[in-house]
Design a protein around this motif. Structure first.
Motif, PDB file in Angstrom:
ATOM      1  N   HIS A   1       0.825  -1.209   0.000  1.00  0.00           N
ATOM      2  CA  HIS A   1       0.000   0.000   0.000  1.00  0.00           C
ATOM      3  C   HIS A   1       0.863   1.265   0.000  1.00  0.00           C
ATOM      4  CE1 HIS A   1       0.691  -0.632   4.312  1.00  0.00           C
ATOM      5  NE2 HIS A   1       0.523   0.659   4.452  1.00  0.00           N
ATOM      6  N   LEU A   2       2.185   1.116   0.188  1.00  0.00           N
ATOM      7  CA  LEU A   2       3.072   2.282   0.146  1.00  0.00           C
ATOM      8  C   LEU A   2       3.997   2.264  -1.061  1.00  0.00           C
ATOM      9  CD1 LEU A   2       4.070   2.447   3.934  1.00  0.00           C
ATOM     10  CD2 LEU A   2       2.494   3.957   2.722  1.00  0.00           C
ATOM     11  N   SER A   3       4.252   1.114  -1.629  1.00  0.00           N
ATOM     12  CA  SER A   3       5.210   0.992  -2.732  1.00  0.00           C
ATOM     13  C   SER A   3       4.727   0.007  -3.770  1.00  0.00           C
ATOM     14  CB  SER A   3       6.531   0.418  -2.208  1.00  0.00           C
ATOM     15  OG  SER A   3       7.501   1.375  -2.084  1.00  0.00           O
ATOM     16  N   SER A   4       4.459   0.529  -4.991  1.00  0.00           N
ATOM     17  CA  SER A   4       4.109  -0.435  -6.037  1.00  0.00           C
ATOM     18  C   SER A   4       5.367  -1.057  -6.629  1.00  0.00           C
ATOM     19  CB  SER A   4       3.245   0.214  -7.114  1.00  0.00           C
ATOM     20  OG  SER A   4       3.742   1.476  -7.415  1.00  0.00           O
ATOM     21  N   HIS A   5       6.469  -0.317  -6.586  1.00  0.00           N
ATOM     22  CA  HIS A   5       7.724  -0.849  -7.139  1.00  0.00           C
ATOM     23  C   HIS A   5       8.866  -0.647  -6.153  1.00  0.00           C
ATOM     24  CE1 HIS A   5       5.717  -1.276 -10.946  1.00  0.00           C
ATOM     25  NE2 HIS A   5       5.395   0.003 -10.942  1.00  0.00           N
ATOM     26  N   PRO A   6       8.946  -1.436  -5.120  1.00  0.00           N
ATOM     27  CA  PRO A   6      10.061  -1.242  -4.184  1.00  0.00           C
ATOM     28  C   PRO A   6      11.404  -1.579  -4.830  1.00  0.00           C
ATOM     29  CG  PRO A   6       8.760  -3.180  -3.573  1.00  0.00           C
ATOM     30  CD  PRO A   6       8.070  -2.542  -4.744  1.00  0.00           C
ATOM     31  N   VAL A   7      12.446  -1.021  -4.275  1.00  0.00           N
ATOM     32  CA  VAL A   7      13.793  -1.311  -4.788  1.00  0.00           C
ATOM     33  C   VAL A   7      14.549  -2.156  -3.775  1.00  0.00           C
ATOM     34  CG1 VAL A   7      13.980   0.741  -6.239  1.00  0.00           C
ATOM     35  CG2 VAL A   7      14.690   0.859  -3.823  1.00  0.00           C
ATOM     36  N   ALA A   8      15.543  -2.864  -4.265  1.00  0.00           N
ATOM     37  CA  ALA A   8      16.309  -3.774  -3.403  1.00  0.00           C
ATOM     38  C   ALA A   8      17.651  -4.030  -4.083  1.00  0.00           C
ATOM     39  CB  ALA A   8      15.535  -5.081  -3.237  1.00  0.00           C
ATOM     40  N   PRO A   9      18.572  -4.694  -3.408  1.00  0.00           N
ATOM     41  CA  PRO A   9      19.847  -5.003  -4.065  1.00  0.00           C
ATOM     42  C   PRO A   9      19.610  -5.807  -5.345  1.00  0.00           C
ATOM     43  CG  PRO A   9      19.921  -5.608  -1.732  1.00  0.00           C
ATOM     44  CD  PRO A   9      18.528  -5.151  -2.014  1.00  0.00           C
ATOM     45  N   SER A  10      18.675  -6.769  -5.261  1.00  0.00           N
ATOM     46  CA  SER A  10      18.369  -7.628  -6.413  1.00  0.00           C
ATOM     47  C   SER A  10      16.858  -7.818  -6.487  1.00  0.00           C
ATOM     48  CB  SER A  10      19.025  -9.000  -6.239  1.00  0.00           C
ATOM     49  OG  SER A  10      20.412  -8.867  -6.053  1.00  0.00           O
ATOM     50  N   ALA A  11      16.394  -8.295  -7.618  1.00  0.00           N
ATOM     51  CA  ALA A  11      14.951  -8.519  -7.794  1.00  0.00           C
ATOM     52  C   ALA A  11      14.542  -9.836  -7.139  1.00  0.00           C
ATOM     53  CB  ALA A  11      14.609  -8.509  -9.279  1.00  0.00           C
ATOM     54  N   VAL A  12      14.788  -9.944  -5.858  1.00  0.00           N
ATOM     55  CA  VAL A  12      14.455 -11.170  -5.119  1.00  0.00           C
ATOM     56  C   VAL A  12      13.316 -10.840  -4.154  1.00  0.00           C
ATOM     57  CG1 VAL A  12      15.310 -12.908  -3.498  1.00  0.00           C
ATOM     58  CG2 VAL A  12      16.851 -11.975  -5.237  1.00  0.00           C
ATOM     59  N   PRO A  13      12.141 -11.428  -4.379  1.00  0.00           N
ATOM     60  CA  PRO A  13      11.021 -11.099  -3.482  1.00  0.00           C
ATOM     61  C   PRO A  13      11.174 -11.737  -2.106  1.00  0.00           C
ATOM     62  CG  PRO A  13      10.290 -12.499  -5.313  1.00  0.00           C
ATOM     63  CD  PRO A  13      11.777 -12.363  -5.428  1.00  0.00           C
ATOM     64  N   LEU A  14      10.462 -11.174  -1.159  1.00  0.00           N
ATOM     65  CA  LEU A  14      10.407 -11.784   0.172  1.00  0.00           C
ATOM     66  C   LEU A  14       9.753 -13.151   0.073  1.00  0.00           C
ATOM     67  CD1 LEU A  14       9.242  -8.715   2.210  1.00  0.00           C
ATOM     68  CD2 LEU A  14      10.953 -10.297   3.062  1.00  0.00           C
ATOM     69  N   THR A  15      10.067 -14.007   1.017  1.00  0.00           N
ATOM     70  CA  THR A  15       9.390 -15.301   1.098  1.00  0.00           C
ATOM     71  C   THR A  15       8.703 -15.373   2.468  1.00  0.00           C
ATOM     72  OG1 THR A  15      11.380 -16.293   2.002  1.00  0.00           O
ATOM     73  CG2 THR A  15      11.061 -16.474  -0.378  1.00  0.00           C
ATOM     74  N   GLY A  16       7.978 -16.441   2.682  1.00  0.00           N
ATOM     75  CA  GLY A  16       7.396 -16.660   4.008  1.00  0.00           C
ATOM     76  C   GLY A  16       5.993 -16.095   4.141  1.00  0.00           C
ATOM     77  N   ASP A  17       5.451 -16.189   5.357  1.00  0.00           N
ATOM     78  CA  ASP A  17       4.051 -15.859   5.625  1.00  0.00           C
ATOM     79  C   ASP A  17       3.708 -14.399   5.346  1.00  0.00           C
ATOM     80  OD1 ASP A  17       3.777 -18.400   6.409  1.00  0.00           O
ATOM     81  OD2 ASP A  17       3.713 -17.988   8.582  1.00  0.00           O
ATOM     82  N   ASN A  18       4.698 -13.500   5.454  1.00  0.00           N
ATOM     83  CA  ASN A  18       4.410 -12.074   5.291  1.00  0.00           C
ATOM     84  C   ASN A  18       4.602 -11.572   3.866  1.00  0.00           C
ATOM     85  OD1 ASN A  18       3.738 -11.700   7.984  1.00  0.00           O
ATOM     86  ND2 ASN A  18       5.886 -11.489   8.581  1.00  0.00           N
ATOM     87  N   ALA A  19       5.052 -12.463   2.978  1.00  0.00           N
ATOM     88  CA  ALA A  19       5.430 -12.034   1.631  1.00  0.00           C
ATOM     89  C   ALA A  19       4.259 -11.395   0.877  1.00  0.00           C
ATOM     90  CB  ALA A  19       5.974 -13.220   0.844  1.00  0.00           C
ATOM     91  N   PHE A  20       3.015 -11.850   1.171  1.00  0.00           N
ATOM     92  CA  PHE A  20       1.841 -11.352   0.439  1.00  0.00           C
ATOM     93  C   PHE A  20       1.705  -9.831   0.517  1.00  0.00           C
ATOM     94  CE2 PHE A  20       0.470 -11.453   4.775  1.00  0.00           C
ATOM     95  CZ  PHE A  20      -0.411 -10.385   4.886  1.00  0.00           C
TER      96      PHE A  20
END
Ligand SMILES: Cc1cc2nc3c(=O)[nH]c(=O)nc-3n(C[C@H](O)[C@H](O)[C@H](O)COP(=O)(O)O)c2cc1C
Length: 405
Positions: free
Chosen positions: A114-133
């Motif tokens: 709800h705050l970032s449609s395109h977050p940035v990170a070191p790499s394009a690796v999404p979060l995993t786990g229960d909170n990833a949604f």
């Protein structure tokens, strides 16, 4: 048994003196306004904490980029726009011999949908786990963007110094951007910012040097870091030890040891009664030139006293305890404190508790900080519906976003 050591001052290598060993580590207060400015409420909160006897207050994470937020209610420092408000906050947090340092952060991929449609990170690796949604997949930062972030940290630190705060802390823990760079599972870059540990920690070194160049040798710069990611292929304890030794050698004035992230929220849930990362802290202290601040799990005066007396840490960080008991150090000094119970709240429905436990855990403390800021007493309860109602009122539907490790 003597508790005296906790009340003794600590001199940092650069000559800065903290009046005692009690630290209120960063807790995101969510007391920024719609333009990301510090409100009057946050000054009241820090005045109250300073009056309670804590030697060092570290602010909740303050962001360095308004397009990269961790939560609604974050404060952002991008330049001198809000200097008057920042000055009032710094003054409130300097009362009674206390110091207030500002924690600077960039959330990286841990910026919710709800705050970032395109977050940035070191790499394009999404979060995993229960909170990833709750998080959109990130894209990889360019080198130019990395340099911009380094510059933003340094600019924010300079403004913090101008406002009269006592220091800054670089947030490299809990799975946020700098922690993502450190982690081989989140950082799969093949350039000078990925691969070897030297490369993965490069952005942190650059931020440190950029801040130091702006604020000079006497202004304290702290670093908060996880003892490890507690997962295979993640940031290991051996890596963490190397990073803190390197950063201390470069001149970091204080190392705060913590743990957990949105993929593994081991810190939030705990009420085990013992300091969580104490063995790591004891190892880290060996031969380290900077003092250690150990945060996570301290509940009893005896536990705090032993940790300092036995040389396992120099300072004790009490986040939830000081949110619930803002004058804990004062009480301890006057023989009115033995231990605090950090209760798990319950909705009364076990299956629901499993689902909402982490939201409740955070909202409960946010609610207490807001109450303290309004001059009200802490409201202790075991009823999870109280903080859930508070979160819904203040955050709207986004309150169901996991907000913190
Ligand atoms: C409401 C809340 C907000 C927090 N915000 C931050 C933060 O902004 N930055 C940070 O480094 N840690 C944050 N933390 C983690 C605490 O600094 C601390 O590491 C954690 O609560 C464990 O310490 P404790 O057992 O004394 O509570 C937060 C914790 C809580 C409960």
């Amino acid at each position: 048994m003597t508790t005296n050591l906790l009340f003794e001052p600590l001199e940092l290598p650069n000559g800065t003196v903290l009046k005692n060993r009690f630290v209120k580590p960063a807790m995101s207060e969510l007391l920024g306004d719609a333009q990301f400015r510090p409100t009057a409420a946050i000054s009241h909160l820090y005045q109250r904490w300073a009056a309670g006897g804590t030697g060092l207050l570290i602010t909740g994470n303050v962001m360095v980029d308004p397009t990269a937020l961790g939560e609604k209610g974050n404060i952002v420092i991008e330049g001198y726009r809000d200097l008057p408000q920042l000055k009032r906050w710094a003054a409130a947090g300097s009362r009674n011999g206390a110091q207030t340092w500002v924690q600077l952060n960039h959330p990286g991929r841990q910026s919710p949908k709800h705050l970032s449609s395109h977050p940035v990170a070191p790499s394009a690796v999404p979060l995993t786990g229960d909170n990833a949604f709750a998080f959109n997949p990130p894209r990889a930062l360019t080198v130019r963007e990395i340099h911009d972030i380094v510059h933003r940290f340094a600019t924010a630190a300079l403004v913090v110094q101008a406002a009269g705060f006592g220091g800054v802390e670089i947030h490299a823990a809990h799975g946020y951007l700098l922690s993502q760079f450190l982690s081989p599972s989140a950082n799969v870059r093949t350039d000078q910012y990925g691969g070897s540990l030297t490369n993965r920690m490069r952005i942190i070194e650059e931020i440190y040097h950029a801040i130091r160049a702006k604020v000079g040798p006497k202004f304290p710069i702290g670093l908060k870091i996880n003892s490890s990611d507690f997962r295979d292929g993640g940031f290991s304890e051996a890596d963490s030890l190397q990073v803190i030794h390197r950063m201390a050698d470069l001149g970091v004035d204080l190392i705060e040891v913590s743990g957990g992230n949105y993929e593994n929220t081991m810190v939030q849930g705990s009420n085990r009664g013992g300091a969580l990362f104490i063995d790591y802290a004891a190892k880290a202290k060996q031969g380290l030139t900077a003092p250690i601040l150990l945060t996570g799990g301290f509940r009893s005066l005896d536990g705090m006293t032993q940790a300092v007396a036995n040389g396992k840490t120099d300072l004790v960080g009490l986040a939830r305890a000081i949110a619930l008991m803002p004058d804990l150090p004062h009480r301890a000094a006057t023989g009115q404190f033995d231990a605090i119970d950090i209760t798990r709240l319950s909705t009364g429905i076990r299956a629901l508790d499993r689902r909402v436990g982490s939201y409740v855990g955070v909202s409960y403390y946010e609610m207490q900080m807001a109450r303290l800021a309004q001059g009200k007493p802490v409201r202790r309860t075991k009823n999870a519906w109280v903080p859930l109602g508070y979160a819904l009122r203040t955050q709207g539907p986004s309150f169901l976003t996991p907000r913190r490790a």
